[in-house]
Write a protein that holds these residues in place. Structure first.
Motif, PDB file in Angstrom:
ATOM      1  N   SER A 163      91.866 -46.165  30.367  1.00  0.00           N
ATOM      2  CA  SER A 163      90.650 -45.417  30.733  1.00  0.00           C
ATOM      3  C   SER A 163      89.553 -46.393  31.178  1.00  0.00           C
ATOM      4  CB  SER A 163      90.156 -44.606  29.528  1.00  0.00           C
ATOM      5  OG  SER A 163      89.666 -45.507  28.552  1.00  0.00           O
ATOM      6  N   PRO A 164      88.605 -45.908  31.989  1.00  0.00           N
ATOM      7  CA  PRO A 164      87.479 -46.764  32.383  1.00  0.00           C
ATOM      8  C   PRO A 164      86.728 -47.321  31.169  1.00  0.00           C
ATOM      9  CG  PRO A 164      87.504 -44.767  33.709  1.00  0.00           C
ATOM     10  CD  PRO A 164      88.578 -44.600  32.668  1.00  0.00           C
ATOM     11  N   GLU A 165      86.640 -46.515  30.101  1.00  0.00           N
ATOM     12  CA  GLU A 165      85.908 -46.977  28.899  1.00  0.00           C
ATOM     13  C   GLU A 165      86.638 -48.170  28.271  1.00  0.00           C
ATOM     14  OE1 GLU A 165      86.866 -43.728  29.376  1.00  0.00           O
ATOM     15  OE2 GLU A 165      84.889 -43.092  30.082  1.00  0.00           O
ATOM     16  N   THR A 166      87.951 -48.047  28.138  1.00  0.00           N
ATOM     17  CA  THR A 166      88.741 -49.149  27.551  1.00  0.00           C
ATOM     18  C   THR A 166      88.606 -50.404  28.411  1.00  0.00           C
ATOM     19  OG1 THR A 166      90.347 -47.620  26.620  1.00  0.00           O
ATOM     20  CG2 THR A 166      91.090 -49.881  26.927  1.00  0.00           C
ATOM     21  N   MET A 167      88.741 -50.219  29.716  1.00  0.00           N
ATOM     22  CA  MET A 167      88.713 -51.394  30.609  1.00  0.00           C
ATOM     23  C   MET A 167      87.338 -52.063  30.571  1.00  0.00           C
ATOM     24  SD  MET A 167      91.124 -50.287  33.840  1.00  0.00           S
ATOM     25  CE  MET A 167      90.494 -48.698  34.300  1.00  0.00           C
ATOM     26  N   THR A 168      86.293 -51.244  30.568  1.00  0.00           N
ATOM     27  CA  THR A 168      84.928 -51.812  30.547  1.00  0.00           C
ATOM     28  C   THR A 168      84.711 -52.596  29.253  1.00  0.00           C
ATOM     29  OG1 THR A 168      84.164 -49.932  31.838  1.00  0.00           O
ATOM     30  CG2 THR A 168      82.470 -51.218  30.715  1.00  0.00           C
ATOM     31  N   LYS A 169      85.144 -52.011  28.146  1.00  0.00           N
ATOM     32  CA  LYS A 169      84.957 -52.668  26.846  1.00  0.00           C
ATOM     33  C   LYS A 169      85.656 -54.035  26.827  1.00  0.00           C
ATOM     34  CE  LYS A 169      86.219 -51.606  22.244  1.00  0.00           C
ATOM     35  NZ  LYS A 169      87.037 -50.708  21.475  1.00  0.00           N
ATOM     36  N   ARG A 170      86.886 -54.051  27.330  1.00  0.00           N
ATOM     37  CA  ARG A 170      87.643 -55.324  27.336  1.00  0.00           C
ATOM     38  C   ARG A 170      86.963 -56.364  28.227  1.00  0.00           C
ATOM     39  NH1 ARG A 170      93.710 -52.945  28.304  1.00  0.00           N
ATOM     40  NH2 ARG A 170      93.979 -51.950  26.267  1.00  0.00           N
ATOM     41  N   LEU A 171      86.501 -55.916  29.387  1.00  0.00           N
ATOM     42  CA  LEU A 171      85.912 -56.897  30.320  1.00  0.00           C
ATOM     43  C   LEU A 171      84.575 -57.423  29.808  1.00  0.00           C
ATOM     44  CD1 LEU A 171      86.797 -55.371  33.812  1.00  0.00           C
ATOM     45  CD2 LEU A 171      87.895 -57.265  32.624  1.00  0.00           C
ATOM     46  N   LEU A 172      83.807 -56.540  29.169  1.00  0.00           N
ATOM     47  CA  LEU A 172      82.517 -57.023  28.632  1.00  0.00           C
ATOM     48  C   LEU A 172      82.760 -58.029  27.509  1.00  0.00           C
ATOM     49  CD1 LEU A 172      80.336 -53.773  28.700  1.00  0.00           C
ATOM     50  CD2 LEU A 172      80.116 -55.816  30.146  1.00  0.00           C
ATOM     51  N   HIS A 173      83.797 -57.800  26.758  1.00  0.00           N
ATOM     52  CA  HIS A 173      84.153 -58.761  25.700  1.00  0.00           C
ATOM     53  C   HIS A 173      84.590 -60.088  26.330  1.00  0.00           C
ATOM     54  CE1 HIS A 173      85.434 -60.189  21.822  1.00  0.00           C
ATOM     55  NE2 HIS A 173      86.617 -60.487  22.321  1.00  0.00           N
ATOM     56  N   ARG A 174      85.450 -59.984  27.365  1.00  0.00           N
ATOM     57  CA  ARG A 174      85.921 -61.205  28.017  1.00  0.00           C
ATOM     58  C   ARG A 174      84.771 -61.949  28.701  1.00  0.00           C
ATOM     59  NH1 ARG A 174      90.202 -60.771  32.812  1.00  0.00           N
ATOM     60  NH2 ARG A 174      88.297 -60.282  33.934  1.00  0.00           N
ATOM     61  N   ALA A 175      83.768 -61.203  29.157  1.00  0.00           N
ATOM     62  CA  ALA A 175      82.637 -61.805  29.886  1.00  0.00           C
ATOM     63  C   ALA A 175      81.939 -62.896  29.066  1.00  0.00           C
ATOM     64  CB  ALA A 175      81.636 -60.724  30.263  1.00  0.00           C
ATOM     65  N   GLN A 176      82.031 -62.783  27.735  1.00  0.00           N
ATOM     66  CA  GLN A 176      81.344 -63.778  26.886  1.00  0.00           C
ATOM     67  C   GLN A 176      81.907 -65.185  27.098  1.00  0.00           C
ATOM     68  OE1 GLN A 176      81.723 -62.206  22.901  1.00  0.00           O
ATOM     69  NE2 GLN A 176      80.881 -60.243  23.522  1.00  0.00           N
ATOM     70  N   ALA A 215      98.284 -48.400  29.020  1.00  0.00           N
ATOM     71  CA  ALA A 215      97.806 -49.746  28.658  1.00  0.00           C
ATOM     72  C   ALA A 215      96.730 -49.678  27.580  1.00  0.00           C
ATOM     73  CB  ALA A 215      97.283 -50.444  29.914  1.00  0.00           C
ATOM     74  N   GLU A 216      96.714 -48.558  26.848  1.00  0.00           N
ATOM     75  CA  GLU A 216      95.696 -48.389  25.794  1.00  0.00           C
ATOM     76  C   GLU A 216      96.122 -49.048  24.488  1.00  0.00           C
ATOM     77  OE1 GLU A 216      92.761 -46.846  25.872  1.00  0.00           O
ATOM     78  OE2 GLU A 216      92.848 -46.107  27.924  1.00  0.00           O
ATOM     79  N   ASN A 217      97.432 -49.262  24.360  1.00  0.00           N
ATOM     80  CA  ASN A 217      97.965 -49.722  23.071  1.00  0.00           C
ATOM     81  C   ASN A 217      97.799 -51.220  22.873  1.00  0.00           C
ATOM     82  OD1 ASN A 217      98.916 -47.194  22.308  1.00  0.00           O
ATOM     83  ND2 ASN A 217     100.656 -47.414  23.691  1.00  0.00           N
ATOM     84  N   ASP A 218      98.374 -51.654  21.759  1.00  0.00           N
ATOM     85  CA  ASP A 218      98.453 -53.080  21.458  1.00  0.00           C
ATOM     86  C   ASP A 218      99.342 -53.772  22.517  1.00  0.00           C
ATOM     87  OD1 ASP A 218      98.223 -55.098  19.043  1.00  0.00           O
ATOM     88  OD2 ASP A 218     100.293 -55.176  19.812  1.00  0.00           O
ATOM     89  N   PRO A 219      99.028 -55.008  22.910  1.00  0.00           N
ATOM     90  CA  PRO A 219      99.856 -55.687  23.929  1.00  0.00           C
ATOM     91  C   PRO A 219     101.351 -55.718  23.612  1.00  0.00           C
ATOM     92  CG  PRO A 219      97.867 -56.961  23.501  1.00  0.00           C
ATOM     93  CD  PRO A 219      97.852 -55.821  22.521  1.00  0.00           C
TER      94      PRO A 219
END
Ligand code: AP5
Ligand code: MG
Length: 237
Positions: A163-176, A215-219
């Motif tokens: 989902s867009p929410e999941t993807m945004t959350k991951r990218l904002l985390h990676r942005a750090q 792609a919502e689950n654990d890797p």
């Protein structure tokens, strides 16, 4: 010299090379700059008949994460179009300078540029490769069709769906920590928009070859599903 004269000089200088791509000037938006094109002998790629796996999914869906695991298990050659483009930017080439602005806007780089980079990278590896894992390509239908016309048919499409929410959350985390110029809130929104605009026709057109995986689950859970798809490819290769 006026822009029209510049274009003419560029065309004459290129002689029989492939048609140059006329990219908009990032500052003025005018069609004044040319991105240089090269000619490639693609026979080694056509003759190799290696498996070709396209990896699709939105920004932050986990394409790169899953590709790392696939490489470890299956030994395929991983080529990420995003990485190839970032390498080109880092190289400081003219082509690279023209790409930065497009990527910072979260837009798609012209097909011709991405495909030339892919051709170069694939030709470099074709002698030793067990198959190509092409991450982030095709992002629009014309990319897929041109690849298959010029290089080789694709064997399998893996499509990671989050989902867009999941993807945004991951990218904002990676942005750090990522240092990527496009990992910021504003560009992430544009990347998502670009993805939502262009991806559906690709998935629909290649429906017969396409396996969509949540792609919502654990890797690890995602990779289990990936393996089910790839084991079949390897068995029939
Ligand atoms: P590109 O570099 O391909 O970026 P992207 O598609 O936006 O995707 P990302 O690389 O950011 O994410 P990913 O799906 O690989 O996820 P990752 O595994 O890293 O392209 C950048 C730009 O280049 C484009 O915007 C465009 O301008 C241009 N471009 C590229 N290809 C092009 C093309 N073909 N045509 C035209 N232009 C092109 O994971 C993200 C984060 O989430 C990581 O921190 C990871 O640890 C975490 N994570 C991953 N999986 C999971 C999980 N299952 N659960 C929790 N966290 C997870
Ligand atoms: Mg990636």
């Amino acid at each position: 010299m006026r822009p029209r004269s510049l274009l003419l000089v560029s065309l004459l200088a290129l002689g029989s090379s492939p048609a140059p791509f006329f990219a908009p000037n990032p500052r003025t938006g005018q069609q004044a700059d040319t991105i240089e094109r090269k000619e490639y002998d693609l026979a080694p790629l056509k003759n190799a008949k290696l498996p070709i796996i396209w990896v699709l999914g939105g920004p932050g869906s986990g394409k790169g994460t899953q590709c790392d695991r696939i490489v470890q298990k299956y030994g395929f050659t991983h080529l990420s179009t995003g990485d190839l483009l970032r390498d080109e930017v880092k190289s400081g080439s003219k082509r690279g300078r023209q790409l930065t602005a497009i990527m910072e806007r979260g837009e798609l780089v012209p097909l011709e540029v991405v495909l030339d980079l892919l051709k170069e990278a694939m030709l470099q590896k074709v002698g030793t490769s067990k198959g190509f894992l092409i991450d982030g390509y095709p992002r629009e239908l014309s990319q897929g069709k041109t690849f298959e016309e010029q290089i080789s048919p694709c064997t399998l499409v893996l499509n990671f769906d989050a989902s867009p929410e999941t993807m945004t959350k991951r990218l904002l985390h990676r942005a750090q920590t990522s240092g990527r110029v496009d990992d910021n809130e504003e560009t992430i929104k544009k990347r998502l928009q670009t993805f939502l605009t262009h991806s559906k026709p690709v998935v629909e057109h290649y429906a017969d070859k396409c396996r969509t995986i949540s792609a919502e689950n654990d890797p690890d859970v995602i990779f289990n599903e990936v393996q089910q798809c790839l084991d079949k490819v390897v068995a029939s290769a």
